[in-house]
Scaffold this motif. Structure first.
Motif, mmCIF file in Angstrom:
data_model
loop_
_atom_site.group_PDB
_atom_site.id
_atom_site.type_symbol
_atom_site.label_atom_id
_atom_site.label_comp_id
_atom_site.label_asym_id
_atom_site.label_seq_id
_atom_site.Cartn_x
_atom_site.Cartn_y
_atom_site.Cartn_z
ATOM 1 N N LEU A 164 -0.186 3.771 -2.868
ATOM 2 C CA LEU A 164 -1.225 4.727 -2.499
ATOM 3 C C LEU A 164 -0.770 6.184 -2.487
ATOM 4 C CD1 LEU A 164 -3.316 2.870 0.190
ATOM 5 C CD2 LEU A 164 -3.911 3.399 -2.157
ATOM 6 N N LEU B 103 -10.547 -4.084 2.750
ATOM 7 C CA LEU B 103 -11.459 -3.384 1.865
ATOM 8 C C LEU B 103 -11.318 -3.929 0.456
ATOM 9 C CD1 LEU B 103 -10.828 0.325 2.988
ATOM 10 C CD2 LEU B 103 -12.284 -1.413 4.053
ATOM 11 N N MET C 231 -12.604 0.814 -1.702
ATOM 12 C CA MET C 231 -11.462 1.710 -1.873
ATOM 13 C C MET C 231 -11.850 2.935 -2.691
ATOM 14 S SD MET C 231 -8.167 -0.747 -2.471
ATOM 15 C CE MET C 231 -7.054 0.677 -2.449
ATOM 16 N N PHE D 273 -7.375 -4.449 0.035
ATOM 17 C CA PHE D 273 -6.500 -3.520 0.741
ATOM 18 C C PHE D 273 -6.632 -3.749 2.243
ATOM 19 C CE2 PHE D 273 -6.424 0.244 3.419
ATOM 20 C CZ PHE D 273 -5.162 0.759 3.174
ATOM 21 N N THR E 178 -9.130 -6.538 -6.129
ATOM 22 C CA THR E 178 -8.299 -5.788 -5.191
ATOM 23 C C THR E 178 -8.712 -6.036 -3.743
ATOM 24 O OG1 THR E 178 -7.892 -4.029 -6.808
ATOM 25 C CG2 THR E 178 -7.541 -3.490 -4.497
ATOM 26 N N LEU F 82 -9.498 5.874 -1.294
ATOM 27 C CA LEU F 82 -8.184 5.251 -1.382
ATOM 28 C C LEU F 82 -7.811 4.959 -2.833
ATOM 29 C CD1 LEU F 82 -8.234 2.780 1.656
ATOM 30 C CD2 LEU F 82 -6.737 4.771 1.363
ATOM 31 N N ALA F 83 -8.804 4.676 -3.661
ATOM 32 C CA ALA F 83 -8.587 4.475 -5.095
ATOM 33 C C ALA F 83 -9.182 5.649 -5.857
ATOM 34 C CB ALA F 83 -9.234 3.170 -5.561
ATOM 35 N N ALA G 157 -8.162 0.443 -8.716
ATOM 36 C CA ALA G 157 -8.613 -0.779 -8.041
ATOM 37 C C ALA G 157 -9.442 -1.606 -9.012
ATOM 38 C CB ALA G 157 -9.442 -0.428 -6.809
ATOM 39 N N ALA H 23 0.837 -1.205 0.000
ATOM 40 C CA ALA H 23 0.000 0.000 0.000
ATOM 41 C C ALA H 23 0.868 1.250 0.000
ATOM 42 C CB ALA H 23 -0.930 -0.004 1.213
#
Length: 264
Positions: free
Chosen positions: A9, A59, A64, A22, A20, A69-70, A16, A5
């Motif tokens: 990230l 996740l 994400m 995470f 995926t 996050l994505a 994603a 990550a």
């Protein structure tokens, strides 16, 4: 997960897929979410950041994308087509790259049991000041709500390293007001203390129990949250007075793109 990550990230584009997964599961290992996690986790909505960082929650790609996050969601069966298209544009222009990725994106739906459908509970519980209060509030919720997610979250927190939980909570909350460089600088200090075993041997015990012997029964020291005092937590954020354990020295990027060295 974890270091992977940290590699991905901090990028401008984070794609994603339906495959995926995470997670930052460091508290179960006697460590804490590092590699800049206190920066990218602290930018999540509400108090979702504390939940993900403390509980080691897994996740999927849809989650994400939903929490930020994505930046894109592309079905895994279209990744090769996306790769070929990016090769053809042959540019690092972010507008062009983003436009190219957009051609392959989809808007996935969250699963019914997604933790993002429990943001009200998460915000209520993980907004508390201490780990002890977080767990206590979760237990209060569990007493009046038959929810496997709540029970699993409590179980994870109670099994994780008490020291890791406390330094992780503080680290993530400090990260909300810091730059990524400041977060990396602070996390490096924390990792040095963990690796030296200055205040707790939990990381070595976690590696033994999870990765080596695989008995999944770590004996944390100290074993209970109330035994991890604020003074001990504070020590993890202090500079090490040893020339062999220097602070992290990161390069600073000038406005014209040149790199110069500077001490944070």
């Amino acid at each position: 997960m974890g270091g992977g990550a940290g590699v991905s990230l901090h990028g401008r584009f984070r794609v994603a897929t339906d495959n995926t997964i995470f997670a930052m599961p460091e508290t179960a290992l006697g460590l804490f979410p590092d590699v800049g996690a206190s920066y990218f986790l602290s930018r999540l909505p509400g108090f979702y950041w504390e939940y993900v960082g403390l509980s080691g929650a897994r996740l999927d790609g849809a989650e994400m994308l939903a929490c930020g996050l994505a930046t894109h969601f592309v079905p895994s069966n279209r990744l090769l087509l996306l790769e070929e298209s990016l090769k053809k544009v042959d540019t690092s222009n972010p507008v062009v790259v983003c436009s190219t990725i957009d051609q392959f994106t989809q808007q996935p739906s969250l699963k019914e049991n997604s933790s993002l459908n429990r943001l009200e509970i998460i915000n209520k519980c993980f907004s508390k000041r201490t780990v002890e209060e977080i767990i206590s509030t979760l237990e209060q919720v569990a007493s009046g709500l038959a929810d496997e997610w709540v029970a699993a979250t409590i179980q994870y927190l109670k099994k994780a390293s008490p020291t890791s939980l406390k330094i992780s909570l503080r680290s993530i909350r400090e990260g909300r007001t810091q730059t990524v460089g400041e977060c990396l600088h602070r996390e490096y200090r924390m990792v040095c203390h963990v690796m030296r075993g200055d205040f707790s041997p939990d990381f070595f015990e976690g590696c033994r129990a999870i990765l080596v012997d695989k008995d999944k029964n770590p004996m944390w020291m100290p074993p209970r949250l109330e035994q991890v005092h604020d003074e001990a937590v504070e020590e993890y954020f202090s500079r090490i007075d040893d020339p062999e354990w220097e602070d992290l020295n990161l390069p600073a990027r000038c406005s014209n793109g040149r790199i110069i060295e500077s001490m944070l």
